[in-house]
Design an enzyme around this catalytic site. Structure first.
Site, mmCIF file in Angstrom:
data_model
loop_
_atom_site.group_PDB
_atom_site.id
_atom_site.type_symbol
_atom_site.label_atom_id
_atom_site.label_comp_id
_atom_site.label_asym_id
_atom_site.label_seq_id
_atom_site.Cartn_x
_atom_site.Cartn_y
_atom_site.Cartn_z
ATOM 1 N N CYS A 9 0.897 -14.547 -1.256
ATOM 2 C CA CYS A 9 -0.074 -13.878 -0.979
ATOM 3 C C CYS A 9 -1.260 -14.432 -1.956
ATOM 4 C CB CYS A 9 0.086 -12.166 -1.245
ATOM 5 S SG CYS A 9 -1.365 -11.434 -1.105
ATOM 6 N N CYS A 15 -4.328 -8.736 -7.468
ATOM 7 C CA CYS A 15 -4.356 -7.438 -6.632
ATOM 8 C C CYS A 15 -3.409 -6.532 -7.789
ATOM 9 C CB CYS A 15 -4.017 -7.576 -5.513
ATOM 10 S SG CYS A 15 -3.791 -6.113 -4.441
ATOM 11 N N CYS A 18 0.823 -4.931 -5.616
ATOM 12 C CA CYS A 18 2.014 -5.526 -6.137
ATOM 13 C C CYS A 18 2.066 -6.027 -7.567
ATOM 14 C CB CYS A 18 2.697 -6.579 -5.208
ATOM 15 S SG CYS A 18 2.559 -6.295 -3.370
ATOM 16 N N CYS A 97 -1.976 -9.037 3.439
ATOM 17 C CA CYS A 97 -1.263 -8.296 2.377
ATOM 18 C C CYS A 97 0.356 -8.263 2.759
ATOM 19 C CB CYS A 97 -1.609 -6.608 2.316
ATOM 20 S SG CYS A 97 -0.381 -5.543 1.189
ATOM 21 N N TYR A 258 9.114 22.022 -2.169
ATOM 22 C CA TYR A 258 8.085 20.900 -1.986
ATOM 23 C C TYR A 258 8.485 20.334 -0.534
ATOM 24 C CZ TYR A 258 8.332 21.482 -7.039
ATOM 25 O OH TYR A 258 8.552 21.730 -8.323
ATOM 26 N N ASP A 325 11.985 17.735 -3.878
ATOM 27 C CA ASP A 325 11.447 16.619 -3.793
ATOM 28 C C ASP A 325 10.016 16.929 -4.161
ATOM 29 O OD1 ASP A 325 10.524 14.117 -2.881
ATOM 30 O OD2 ASP A 325 10.487 14.705 -0.564
ATOM 31 N N CYS A 352 10.731 10.275 -7.203
ATOM 32 C CA CYS A 352 9.989 9.251 -6.885
ATOM 33 C C CYS A 352 9.629 8.697 -8.281
ATOM 34 C CB CYS A 352 8.818 9.408 -6.080
ATOM 35 S SG CYS A 352 7.934 10.746 -6.659
#
EC number: 2.1.1.-
Length: 393
Positions: A9, A15, A18, A97, A258, A325, A352
């Site tokens: 990329c 950027c 990532c 991207c 959630y 969650d 997460c």
């Protein structure tokens, strides 16, 4: 530091989108597996399962949020649209991207072209002036529908009808050039006049079409709006939810904390006696109730309110299992206390954030046995990592 290898990329590594694009995907998976094993090795008897790789490791993001900015070319200021650089000092004018859907990259290019041609001013954060703040784009994988959101610093825009017509025309032209089969079903203006890092404001105006895209998870139908919480990698959703289904005992009363728009609640309903979904966002609750009716599911009930305020009452409904969650911050102390003192026999925790999961797991194991954790890679080429954990009594 060694220079990046396998760079694919033009914006990498400048950027901030990532941080692992220079590493091969199989090696990324190995690193994430090792991270989980190292972090959770202290739990006796814990089964750490093999990471589930993403079926698609490039162009997988079906939600895009990009800020507008500007850069100087000589004495002229030129509008830009893209992502922040790693130092957060300017907006990279995104030309490509590797992780966002190709059609959404094309739509973003059309919006940039439109904004420049119309001489629209980007938002200046320090001054609090300028019109265009962000774009928010969503694409439904099942239907190929696209929803376009333009976040503005002003509510009233002169000549809005002509601006909308030209924007729609540019988007269609750009998609046609790429032989895209995507269908733009809505263009929305979201108004955010606050001096805040939060992208979306509360006011929404439909410029064209409708305010949602139609998406499917398995056989279930959902409507996804600009602000709807929905996994950005649609290719991993069923893999993630099937992990919950796999360990869910049959014909039990389940609390889904959630719950958002009810995706997990409705997905596990067929295996459950009853599901109670808890969610504080009014819009999400309305969407969840609408989805349950649209899918003809009658054993799911949704309650509006903070999990902290509604969990205790929901657990009094003879609930056997809790699905969690939470956001990246994880569980607050009082919610954990309620769970520790409950009669619940099983917790299925979707996380997460491995750091807050570890913190919460240490507390939960005061009353529960930590049985297994399965890492799931929803975000290839980034350090972000999802997982599903099973706690039992």
């Amino acid at each position: 530091m060694k220079p990046p290898v396998n760079q694919s990329c033009q914006h990498y590594p400048e950027c901030a989108g990532c941080d692992r694009l220079h590493i091969g995907y199989e090696k990324q998976l190995q690193h994430k597996q090792e991270e989980i094993e190292k972090r959770f090795k202290g739990f006796k008897g814990l089964e750490i399962r093999q990471i589930i790789k993403s079926p698609k490791d490039q162009m997988y993001r079906h939600k895009v949020q990009l800020p507008f900015g500007h850069r100087k070319i000589g004495k002229k200021s030129v509008l830009t649209l893209g992502l922040h650089n790693k130092e957060n000092t300017f907006i990279i004018d995104q030309k490509e991207c590797r992780i966002q859907d190709e059609d959404l990259t094309t739509v973003a290019a059309a919006i940039r072209h439109w904004a420049r041609n119309e001489n629209l001013e980007p938002y200046h954060e320090k001054k609090g002036s300028g019109l265009l703040r962000h774009i928010v784009l969503r694409k439904a994988n099942a239907t190929q529908e696209i929803l376009v959101g333009i976040v503005t610093n002003e509510s009233e825009i002169p000549g809005r009808k002509k601006l909308t017509d030209r924007l729609y025309s540019y988007i269609q032209q750009f998609l046609y050039k790429e032989n895209s089969k995507a269908d733009v079903v809505g263009i929305l203006q979201n108004v955010n006049r606050k001096n805040t890092k939060v992208v979306l404001g509360e006011k929404e105006v439909t410029w064209y079409g409708r305010h949602f895209v139609k998406e499917k998870i398995g056989k279930l139908d959902f409507q996804i709006g600009l602000s709807t919480f929905f996994q950005v990698n649609p290719f991993q959703i069923e893999n993630l939810y099937n992990l919950i289904l796999e360990d869910l005992p049959e014909n039990k009363c389940v609390v889904d904390a959630y719950c958002g728009i009810g995706t997990i609640s409705l997905y596990i309903a067929s295996k459950s006696k009853k599901v109670i979904g808890l969610e504080e966002n009014s819009s999400s609750i309305r969407s969840a109730i609408g989805a349950s009716k649209a899918n003809g599911i009658e054993n799911v009930h949704f309650i509006k309110g903070k999990v902290l305020d509604t969990l205790r009452a929901a657990l009094n409904e003879n609930s056997d299992v809790v699905v969690l969650d939470p956001p990246r911050e994880g569980l607050d102390a009082e919610t954990k206390s309620i769970l520790l003192n409950s009669k619940v026999n099983q917790i299925l925790y979707v996380s997460c954030n491995p750091e807050t999961l570890l913190r919460d797991a240490i507390e939960l194991t005061k009353s529960f046995k930590y049985e297994k954790i399965t890492p799931v890679d929803l975000f290839p080429h980034t350090s972000h990592l999802e997982s599903v954990s099973v706690f039992t009594k």
